[in-house]
Design a protein around this motif. Structure first.
Motif, mmCIF file in Angstrom:
data_model
loop_
_atom_site.group_PDB
_atom_site.id
_atom_site.type_symbol
_atom_site.label_atom_id
_atom_site.label_comp_id
_atom_site.label_asym_id
_atom_site.label_seq_id
_atom_site.Cartn_x
_atom_site.Cartn_y
_atom_site.Cartn_z
ATOM 1 N N VAL A 25 0.998 -1.053 -0.085
ATOM 2 C CA VAL A 25 -0.007 0.054 0.043
ATOM 3 C C VAL A 25 0.765 1.259 -0.036
ATOM 4 O O VAL A 25 0.582 2.233 -0.854
ATOM 5 C CB VAL A 25 -0.899 0.143 1.257
ATOM 6 C CG1 VAL A 25 -1.475 1.272 1.420
ATOM 7 C CG2 VAL A 25 -2.012 -1.181 1.192
ATOM 8 N N HIS A 230 -5.496 3.279 5.966
ATOM 9 C CA HIS A 230 -4.640 3.815 4.760
ATOM 10 C C HIS A 230 -4.920 3.309 3.569
ATOM 11 O O HIS A 230 -5.111 1.994 3.514
ATOM 12 C CB HIS A 230 -3.029 3.767 5.128
ATOM 13 C CG HIS A 230 -2.472 4.448 4.226
ATOM 14 N ND1 HIS A 230 -2.204 4.423 2.986
ATOM 15 C CD2 HIS A 230 -1.560 5.677 4.611
ATOM 16 C CE1 HIS A 230 -1.470 5.180 2.176
ATOM 17 N NE2 HIS A 230 -1.148 6.110 3.282
ATOM 18 N N GLU A 231 -5.256 4.064 2.783
ATOM 19 C CA GLU A 231 -5.845 3.714 1.481
ATOM 20 C C GLU A 231 -5.277 4.415 0.143
ATOM 21 O O GLU A 231 -5.077 5.549 0.442
ATOM 22 C CB GLU A 231 -7.534 3.855 1.580
ATOM 23 C CG GLU A 231 -8.094 3.309 -0.044
ATOM 24 C CD GLU A 231 -9.609 3.299 0.201
ATOM 25 O OE1 GLU A 231 -10.414 2.974 -0.614
ATOM 26 O OE2 GLU A 231 -10.303 3.978 1.472
ATOM 27 N N TYR A 236 -5.729 -1.008 0.082
ATOM 28 C CA TYR A 236 -5.971 -0.511 1.658
ATOM 29 C C TYR A 236 -5.388 -1.431 2.723
ATOM 30 O O TYR A 236 -5.239 -2.632 2.313
ATOM 31 C CB TYR A 236 -7.552 -0.206 1.438
ATOM 32 C CG TYR A 236 -8.078 -1.286 1.337
ATOM 33 C CD1 TYR A 236 -8.362 -2.330 2.428
ATOM 34 C CD2 TYR A 236 -8.722 -1.781 0.121
ATOM 35 C CE1 TYR A 236 -9.238 -3.386 2.241
ATOM 36 C CE2 TYR A 236 -9.588 -2.759 0.069
ATOM 37 C CZ TYR A 236 -9.961 -3.747 1.110
ATOM 38 O OH TYR A 236 -10.832 -4.861 0.850
ATOM 39 N N TYR A 238 -6.100 -1.875 7.093
ATOM 40 C CA TYR A 238 -6.562 -1.490 8.206
ATOM 41 C C TYR A 238 -5.584 -1.871 9.418
ATOM 42 O O TYR A 238 -4.952 -2.851 9.216
ATOM 43 C CB TYR A 238 -8.036 -2.167 8.602
ATOM 44 C CG TYR A 238 -9.008 -1.535 7.608
ATOM 45 C CD1 TYR A 238 -9.846 -0.606 8.310
ATOM 46 C CD2 TYR A 238 -9.196 -2.127 6.291
ATOM 47 C CE1 TYR A 238 -11.024 -0.161 7.635
ATOM 48 C CE2 TYR A 238 -10.412 -1.247 5.732
ATOM 49 C CZ TYR A 238 -10.931 -0.426 6.203
ATOM 50 O OH TYR A 238 -12.125 0.127 5.311
#
Length: 623
Positions: A25, A230-231, A236, A238
């Motif tokens: 990510v 956070h994406e 993404y 978690y």
């Protein structure tokens, strides 16, 4: 030993997978965030021009959600910072999409289909770093412009401590590009010194990674941060990590609690207990089950994080699972949280999404649930109604019983509901004509004694906030304040700017402090308010008004020319017979560059809507 070894191996494997995903990510998000950093820098250059503190009275803030509302530790004030209006993330009905008018579409319900297929036409995001102060005693707002504020953001966290006249600490959050397609996640820490009205950025290493949707509380001279996500555009992650920031040494430390803690999540409830423990409840996360297919999870579990020491950095922390009694909240996301009086935390509102193939159906809530720390028990908040109103109702019922034979009283025309029609301009310039129905006092029907007793314990038809998610809460002197958030009416999303309060000690009634109660509103029509149409609306009796009428007549005539539904014709047969017509119409609306697959999908949606409306008209016409 064998089983224990397998568990340890499995746990290490999960940690490696999470670390791998975070690196993936991070790599993909780096390019996006570099693009957005330039835009953020432009906004900061504008903020840098502010050289002095300017505080001025102002109207209530514009509609917004996902900001922070905090109670001043020494004054009767509420502090509103940040937030977003417009689009956040994702597609479907529960995305805060700015609705625009797409001409020549048959019915408003078609807008939903176009939202899914043509998001680029409707995405527009507005983020704020404004600071507003609400004076509780005066019921008035003021805007405070302070030099060098944090960059614009939403989905951050704020916590207030009483140090040096009061400090407002802000961590993290996100910034979105104007089209809502790219996201920058902050990992910065700021403090607003309330006594001097100055912002200060605290630069300390070892803190959490960039994130939004996390939770933060002040606990024993520390800020404790948990979870979040956070994406990037395609990936993404978690989090379920825990960090502590020491308010004396201004240093970060990553905690490593023993025991089994919560799964990764965002948007959970996080509250401190009187003993210094931390409660985690609920939240939301999603995981990819196959390519381009995600599955969301509404968490309903509950955990306690506590330390055996006095909250020092070297103290050992431990997770434990809680199994509270009572009536628990129904599963939901987007709820708002606050600490209430009497050793309780509270949860307000939220939404429960029913995910379908290409859209999300949402049930919004406006209820309150309390969690009692000492009893480890959930219970719903029930409004009792004002005592004076109860007595009036009882006296009124007695009078009705005594005068039951009075024909003149029976013949007296009742006061029916009052209908108020007004226009509301949405953030994208769309003008929504809204009908608000206010119940009249004579609408009450005769009730049995048992029903009357039940009414004494409920608020009945009195005012209350409309169901919503992502509202902002604060509690001051035992009074809960609810500001803003969002809700949906049919196919339309609406961002709110109203303010309500309720005394949590009495739980008698809601009070409207800033009016805008869409509970009884009905969407009537929608019109585009660009410059040309503004001129058209401003003309009275001129040629422009006549042209507008001619356009409306043409639109009405165009609807009549659509292929009609034959008696007893099935939807599949109607679509087969008229498909080419609808494809041609969809192509004319979407333009020559639209992909054929999307054109066909919109065409089928248009045909389906017209077919269902036609069948419904026939049904309603049958006496």
């Amino acid at each position: 030993m064998g089983k224990k070894g397998k568990r340890e191996k499995k746990g290490k494997g999960a940690e490696k997978t999470a670390a791998k995903m975070e690196r993936k990510v991070s790599r993909r998000a780096k390019k996006e965030e570099e693009d957005l950093e330039a835009l953020i820098a432009e906004f900061q250059n504008l903020d840098a021009k502010k050289t002095q503190v300017i505080e001025s009275s102002c109207p209530p803030p514009s509609p917004r959600l996902n900001g922070s509302l905090s109670a001043h530790p020494e004054k009767d004030e509420l502090i509103l910072f940040g937030a977003i209006t417009g689009l956040t993330k994702g597609l479907g009905k529960n995305s805060p999409v700015q609705w625009i008018t797409l001409k020549k579409l048959l019915t408003p319900s078609l807008v939903e289909e176009v939202v899914v297929l043509l998001p680029c036409l409707m995405r527009q995001t507005y983020l704020y770093n404004e600071l507003y102060v609400y004076n509780i005693r005066k019921n008035s707002w003021s805007k405070v412009e302070i030099p060098n504020p944090p960059p614009r953001r939403c989905a951050h966290q704020a916590a207030v401590v009483p140090t040096a006249g009061g400090q407002l600490w802000v961590f993290g959050g996100e910034f979105a590009s104007p089209n809502g397609e790219q996201f920058y996640h902050y990992k910065d820490l700021w403090v607003l010194h309330l006594a001097t009205k100055t912002w200060e950025q605290i630069k300390a290493s070892g803190g959490p990674s960039g994130r939004s949707g996390h939770r933060m509380v002040a606990c024993k001279r520390q800020l404790i941060i948990f979870g979040g996500f956070h994406e990037s555009a395609r990936d993404y992650i978690y989090y379920n990590d825990v960090y502590a920031f020491n308010l004396d040494s201004f240093t970060w430390s990553k905690l490593a609690p023993s025991g089994i803690g919560p799964a990764p999540r965002s948007g959970c409830q996080m509250a401190t207990t009187p003993e210094g423990g931390i409660i985690i409840y609920g939240g939301y996360s999603k995981q990819r089950i196959k390519k381009d297919v995600d599955k969301g999870t509404l968490h309903t579990d509950m955990f306690l994080l506590k330390t055996e020491g006095a909250g020092r950095e070297e103290d050992k922390w431990a997770w434990s699972r809680l199994n509270p009694s009572g009536v628990k909240p129904t599963p939901r996301s987007g709820f708002s949280i606050a600490i209430g009086p009497n050793n309780r935390s509270l949860l307000f509102g939220g939404v429960h999404d029913e995910e379908e193939e290409e859209s999300i159906e949402g049930d919004f809530f406006n209820d309150i649930y309390f969690y009692d720390f000492g009893k480890n028990r959930w219970f719903p908040g029930q409004l009792k109604g004002p005592k004076s109103e109860k007595r009036k109702r009882r006296r009124g019922r007695q009078g009705e019983a005594e005068g039951a034979g009075d024909e003149e009283m029976e013949k007296q025309p009742p006061q029916g509901p009052v209908e108020i029609v007004k226009e509301v301009v949405a953030e994208d310039g769309t003008v929504m004509t809204i009908k608000q129905v206010i119940s009249g006092p004579a609408e009450e029907k005769e009730r049995s004694e048992s029903e009357e007793d039940e009414e004494d314990g409920a608020l009945g038809q009195q005012v209350e906030p409309c169901p919503r998610s992502n509202a902002m809460l604060a509690v001051k002197h035992g009074v809960l304040y609810v500001y803003g958030g969002m809700f949906e009416v049919g196919d339309r999303q609406f961002t709110l700017s109203d303010l309500y309060s309720i005394d949590l000690h009495k739980m008698e009634e809601w009070k409207v402090l800033v009016e805008m109660d869409p509970k009884a509103q009905e969407w009537l029509e929608e019109s585009e308010s660009d410059e040309e149409e503004d001129d058209m609306e401003g003309a009275e009796g001129g040629e422009e008004e006549e042209e507008s009428s001619e356009e409306e007549s043409e639109d009405e005539g165009g609807e009549e020319q659509h292929p009609s539904v034959q008696p007893d014709e099935k939807h599949a047969d109607y679509l087969s017979r008229t498909e080419q017509y609808w494809i041609k119409l969809a192509r004319s609306n979407m333009g020559p560059d639209a992909k054929e697959k999307k054109v066909v999908k919109v065409a089928h949606a248009m045909a389906k809507t017209f077919y269902e409306d036609s069948v419904l008209d026939v049904v309603e016409a049958v006496p």
